[in-house]
Design an enzyme around this catalytic site. Structure first.
Site, PDB file in Angstrom:
ATOM      1  N   HIS A 115      77.088  42.330  24.867  1.00  0.00           N
ATOM      2  CA  HIS A 115      76.961  43.136  26.092  1.00  0.00           C
ATOM      3  C   HIS A 115      78.325  43.667  26.542  1.00  0.00           C
ATOM      4  O   HIS A 115      78.422  44.777  27.071  1.00  0.00           O
ATOM      5  CB  HIS A 115      76.376  42.304  27.238  1.00  0.00           C
ATOM      6  CG  HIS A 115      74.877  42.307  27.318  1.00  0.00           C
ATOM      7  ND1 HIS A 115      74.130  43.460  27.440  1.00  0.00           N
ATOM      8  CD2 HIS A 115      73.987  41.292  27.319  1.00  0.00           C
ATOM      9  CE1 HIS A 115      72.838  43.147  27.504  1.00  0.00           C
ATOM     10  NE2 HIS A 115      72.719  41.831  27.426  1.00  0.00           N
ATOM     11  N   HIS A 134      74.715  37.260  21.877  1.00  0.00           N
ATOM     12  CA  HIS A 134      74.007  38.296  22.638  1.00  0.00           C
ATOM     13  C   HIS A 134      74.835  38.746  23.847  1.00  0.00           C
ATOM     14  O   HIS A 134      75.010  39.947  24.089  1.00  0.00           O
ATOM     15  CB  HIS A 134      72.649  37.726  23.075  1.00  0.00           C
ATOM     16  CG  HIS A 134      71.834  38.613  23.952  1.00  0.00           C
ATOM     17  ND1 HIS A 134      70.624  39.137  23.563  1.00  0.00           N
ATOM     18  CD2 HIS A 134      72.039  39.078  25.217  1.00  0.00           C
ATOM     19  CE1 HIS A 134      70.136  39.890  24.544  1.00  0.00           C
ATOM     20  NE2 HIS A 134      70.975  39.856  25.555  1.00  0.00           N
ATOM     21  N   GLU A 135      75.354  37.771  24.590  1.00  0.00           N
ATOM     22  CA  GLU A 135      76.090  38.106  25.819  1.00  0.00           C
ATOM     23  C   GLU A 135      77.451  38.752  25.503  1.00  0.00           C
ATOM     24  O   GLU A 135      77.871  39.670  26.192  1.00  0.00           O
ATOM     25  CB  GLU A 135      76.273  36.863  26.703  1.00  0.00           C
ATOM     26  CG  GLU A 135      74.991  36.194  27.167  1.00  0.00           C
ATOM     27  CD  GLU A 135      74.009  37.135  27.865  1.00  0.00           C
ATOM     28  OE1 GLU A 135      74.451  38.102  28.506  1.00  0.00           O
ATOM     29  OE2 GLU A 135      72.800  36.909  27.729  1.00  0.00           O
ATOM     30  N   GLN A 180      75.483  43.982  33.154  1.00  0.00           N
ATOM     31  CA  GLN A 180      74.063  44.010  33.542  1.00  0.00           C
ATOM     32  C   GLN A 180      73.883  44.104  35.057  1.00  0.00           C
ATOM     33  O   GLN A 180      72.797  44.437  35.523  1.00  0.00           O
ATOM     34  CB  GLN A 180      73.332  42.767  33.022  1.00  0.00           C
ATOM     35  CG  GLN A 180      73.222  42.731  31.504  1.00  0.00           C
ATOM     36  CD  GLN A 180      72.460  41.510  31.043  1.00  0.00           C
ATOM     37  OE1 GLN A 180      73.028  40.447  30.894  1.00  0.00           O
ATOM     38  NE2 GLN A 180      71.163  41.662  30.849  1.00  0.00           N
ATOM     39  N   GLY A 224      71.119  33.900  29.860  1.00  0.00           N
ATOM     40  CA  GLY A 224      72.470  34.429  29.977  1.00  0.00           C
ATOM     41  C   GLY A 224      72.490  35.733  30.755  1.00  0.00           C
ATOM     42  O   GLY A 224      71.466  36.417  30.879  1.00  0.00           O
ATOM     43  N   CYS A 258      66.052  40.177  26.585  1.00  0.00           N
ATOM     44  CA  CYS A 258      67.193  40.529  27.438  1.00  0.00           C
ATOM     45  C   CYS A 258      66.655  40.918  28.806  1.00  0.00           C
ATOM     46  O   CYS A 258      65.661  41.646  28.894  1.00  0.00           O
ATOM     47  CB  CYS A 258      67.952  41.703  26.814  1.00  0.00           C
ATOM     48  SG  CYS A 258      69.353  42.265  27.801  1.00  0.00           S
ATOM     49  N   LEU A 259      67.308  40.429  29.850  1.00  0.00           N
ATOM     50  CA  LEU A 259      66.872  40.763  31.211  1.00  0.00           C
ATOM     51  C   LEU A 259      66.932  42.266  31.461  1.00  0.00           C
ATOM     52  O   LEU A 259      66.237  42.772  32.337  1.00  0.00           O
ATOM     53  CB  LEU A 259      67.757  40.031  32.230  1.00  0.00           C
ATOM     54  CG  LEU A 259      67.646  38.505  32.217  1.00  0.00           C
ATOM     55  CD1 LEU A 259      68.734  37.887  33.086  1.00  0.00           C
ATOM     56  CD2 LEU A 259      66.263  38.063  32.676  1.00  0.00           C
TER      57      LEU A 259
HETATM   58 NI    NI Z   1      70.989  40.755  27.434  1.00  0.00          NI
END
Ligand code: NI
Length: 156
Positions: free
Chosen positions: A137, A133-134, A51, A46, A91-92
């Site tokens: 963000h 999670h997303e 981000q 995701g 997480c990226l």
């Molecule tokens: Ni993330």
């Protein structure tokens, strides 16, 4: 199309509450296309707009199996959750680390598509985890703020 740079959680953009999308225009479509390319390139599941430095309520989730299938969620809201799962999450924007996070095992969301039409989507296990999670963000919340602890090197 173009790859966008993925910011790390050191960047203030990752800690802000994002604004709703109001214009479903070419600029949004370009953002979505770039984010899809960036997500596929990253190998992640995701990606949220903050981000890549865009403080708007836009999330992409790869809901595919072997083949990627990118779901675009604009102005997403969590409608329903049930059950519980506990496990590692990454997480990226927090490269090379994983933490143990408790999430619902099922999640249903409501969101707009790239043309502004509302729809619902649901998922279990990894997809439910990813929705939560997303969406976090978009409110400036990183999983490290809700995890129990990071995995140790041995556990990874
Ligand atoms: Ni993330």
């Amino acid at each position: 199309m173009g790859l966008r740079k993925i910011l790390t959680d050191k960047e203030p953009a990752l800690h802000k509450v994002c604004k709703p999308v109001t214009a479903f225009d070419a600029k949004l479509h370009k953002l979505l296309d770039d984010m899809a390319e960036t997500l596929l390139d990253s190998g992640g599941v995701g990606l949220a707009a903050p981000q890549v430095g865009i403080l708007r309520r836009v999330v992409l989730v790869d809901v595919g199996g072997e083949e990627p299938e990118i779901l675009e969620l604009i102005n997403p809201e969590l409608l329903e959750t049930s059950g519980e799962q506990y496990g590692p999450e990454g997480c990226l924007s927090v490269p090379g680390k994983y933490g143990l996070v408790k999430r619902p095992n099922y999640a249903k969301v409501r969101a707009q598509d790239r043309d502004g039409n509302w729809f619902e989507a649901e998922g279990e296990e990894l997809i439910a985890r990813c929705f939560c999670h997303e969406l976090d963000h978009l409110d400036g919340i990183i999983y490290t703020q809700v995890m129990d602890r990071f995995l140790t090197e041995d556990e990874m």
